[in-house]
Scaffold this motif. Structure first.
Motif, mmCIF file in Angstrom:
data_model
loop_
_atom_site.group_PDB
_atom_site.id
_atom_site.type_symbol
_atom_site.label_atom_id
_atom_site.label_comp_id
_atom_site.label_asym_id
_atom_site.label_seq_id
_atom_site.Cartn_x
_atom_site.Cartn_y
_atom_site.Cartn_z
ATOM 1 N N GLY A 212 0.800 -1.218 0.000
ATOM 2 C CA GLY A 212 0.000 0.000 0.000
ATOM 3 C C GLY A 212 0.834 1.270 0.000
ATOM 4 N N PRO A 213 0.143 2.405 -0.069
ATOM 5 C CA PRO A 213 -1.291 2.613 -0.290
ATOM 6 C C PRO A 213 -1.703 2.100 -1.677
ATOM 7 N N ALA A 214 -2.965 1.683 -1.796
ATOM 8 C CA ALA A 214 -3.367 1.051 -3.050
ATOM 9 C C ALA A 214 -4.858 1.218 -3.290
ATOM 10 N N GLN A 220 -6.769 -6.039 -6.881
ATOM 11 C CA GLN A 220 -7.276 -7.044 -7.815
ATOM 12 C C GLN A 220 -6.200 -7.466 -8.807
ATOM 13 N N LYS A 221 -5.356 -6.525 -9.231
ATOM 14 C CA LYS A 221 -4.260 -6.880 -10.134
ATOM 15 C C LYS A 221 -3.295 -7.840 -9.452
ATOM 16 N N TRP A 222 -3.042 -7.619 -8.180
ATOM 17 C CA TRP A 222 -2.103 -8.448 -7.426
ATOM 18 C C TRP A 222 -2.583 -9.884 -7.300
ATOM 19 N N CYS A 223 -3.849 -10.075 -6.953
ATOM 20 C CA CYS A 223 -4.307 -11.431 -6.647
ATOM 21 C C CYS A 223 -5.098 -12.079 -7.773
ATOM 22 N N SER A 279 2.532 -6.078 -8.821
ATOM 23 C CA SER A 279 1.464 -6.110 -7.831
ATOM 24 C C SER A 279 0.580 -4.873 -7.796
ATOM 25 N N HIS A 280 0.587 -4.072 -8.847
ATOM 26 C CA HIS A 280 -0.287 -2.904 -8.917
ATOM 27 C C HIS A 280 -0.833 -2.755 -10.336
#
Length: 361
Positions: A212-214, A220-223, A279-280
């Motif tokens: 974060g911050p995110a 959603q992109k990460w997981c 992850s973003h």
């Protein structure tokens, strides 16, 4: 009105949480847990190099030992890709990301398996991989003997979705090689359930602690999951809100580190396929858009990157006996010295004695 965080501030917050400003002296398991795993589909180097960048005094046997003791495992998780995670996270996270694997299998392979009985397929696959760890090729061949007329590759991929399959050593062990052979997490770890009930809310909070911050799109992109804006909305009373320069809402933990945008940060050599890059939804906090095609290729490769002043400024790779570095633009002699020092650290870790070669920018 929410405070605005610019790209430099977001980048420094990310680097602080990723232990890429100051290295830590922590056990491998603690760092893996904090990072919610490391992407690890390329074996074995990226996770080792990722931990080398973050842990002071890290040696390869520390991670290899964790894998051999079954404290850490390689398993398909976030985005359906192979991640190296703690044994506990394997059991806790897999049920949460199951929709990602289901979506991939039903979309990419399901059309080749009309009318398949998925529970029966899973039961057959479980018997096979628990009798003997198998590669996906061999697992598919054996399943095709039972489910006649169906393609072996599709059957193996469907089994991968239906079962939590972990890759067993020597896969992923530094200095050794072996095929990606799989058995069930339940058999390998000797238990069927995590110590605590899986929770999407807790997973999102852990993401914020490490990334974060995110925004909801970032999580959603990460997981690979969808619909997480609703989860963040439920968590919002206990979070702080910011905006980025485009006006997007960002969420964060109240006490998480958010260093000054002017904080001086060291040069770092970031591993190939590192979570920092993947992850973003908006990667520009560390990866300038003009360099994205140089780092992330169309065939799915992600290069090792050189961070200069908190931003990707080049790429690097560990060759047979040397570290090679390619700047994307000239960066001066002071940065050259820092890059060389980081490169020598990689060479010492890998037990190699060659030079650090920096191409002309």
């Amino acid at each position: 009105m929410s405070a605005v965080l610019g790209r430099r501030a977001l980048g420094r917050a990310l680097l602080a949480r990723q232990h890429l400003i100051e290295r830590v002296d922590l056990p491998v398991g603690a760092v893996l847990e904090h990072l919610v795993g490391l992407q690890a589909q390329a074996a074995p180097e990226p996770p080792y190099l990722g931990l080398l960048a973050r842990i002071d005094g890290f040696r390869p046997e520390r991670l290899s030992g964790s894998i051999e003791r079954r404290e850490a495992v390689r398993v398909a998780l976030q985005r359906g890709t192979i991640h190296l995670v703690t044994a506990e996270d394997c059991l806790e996270l897999r049920p949460l990301v199951q929709p990602v694997l289901d979506r991939a299998v039903r979309g990419n392979w399901g059309r080749q398996l009309p009318g398949i009985d998925y529970p029966a397929l899973a039961a057959s696959a479980r018997k096979l991989v628990e009798a003997e760890p198998l590669t996906f090729q061999r697992l598919g061949e054996l399943l095709a003997e039972e489910f006649t007329g169906l393609p072996a590759a599709a059957l193996a991929q469907a089994a991968r979705s239906e079962l939590t399959l972990v890759q067993v050593p020597p896969r992923g062990v530094w200095g050794r090689s072996g095929p990606a052979a799989h058995t069930t997490a339940e058999l390998w770890l000797g238990r069927t359930a995590p110590a605590r009930e899986p929770s999407l809310e807790r997973m999102v909070l852990r993401y914020l602690a490490a990334f974060g911050p995110a925004s909801a799109a970032d999580v959603q992109k990460w997981c690979g999951l969808t619909g997480l804006a609703a989860v963040l909305a439920r968590l919002a009373p206990d979070l702080v809100r910011f905006e980025d320069e485009a006006g997007r809402t960002l969420y964060d933990l109240p006490d998480a580190p958010r260093p000054s945008a002017d904080l001086a940060v060291p040069v770092r050599l970031v591993a190939p396929f590192d979570n920092l890059i993947l992850s973003h939804a908006d990667r520009t906090r560390v990866l300038p858009e003009e360099y994205r095609p140089l780092v992330m290729t169309q065939n799915g490769l992600v290069a090792g990157t050189v961070l200069v002043d908190g931003l990707v400024a080049g790429q690097w790779w560990l060759d047979q006996d040397r570290v090679r570095v390619r700047p994307f633009a000239p960066w001066g002699s002071a940065v050259d010295r820092q890059v060389a020092a980081e490169g020598r650290r990689v060479l010492e870790f890998a037990g190699r004695e060659g030079p650090v070669e920096v191409q002309a920018g």
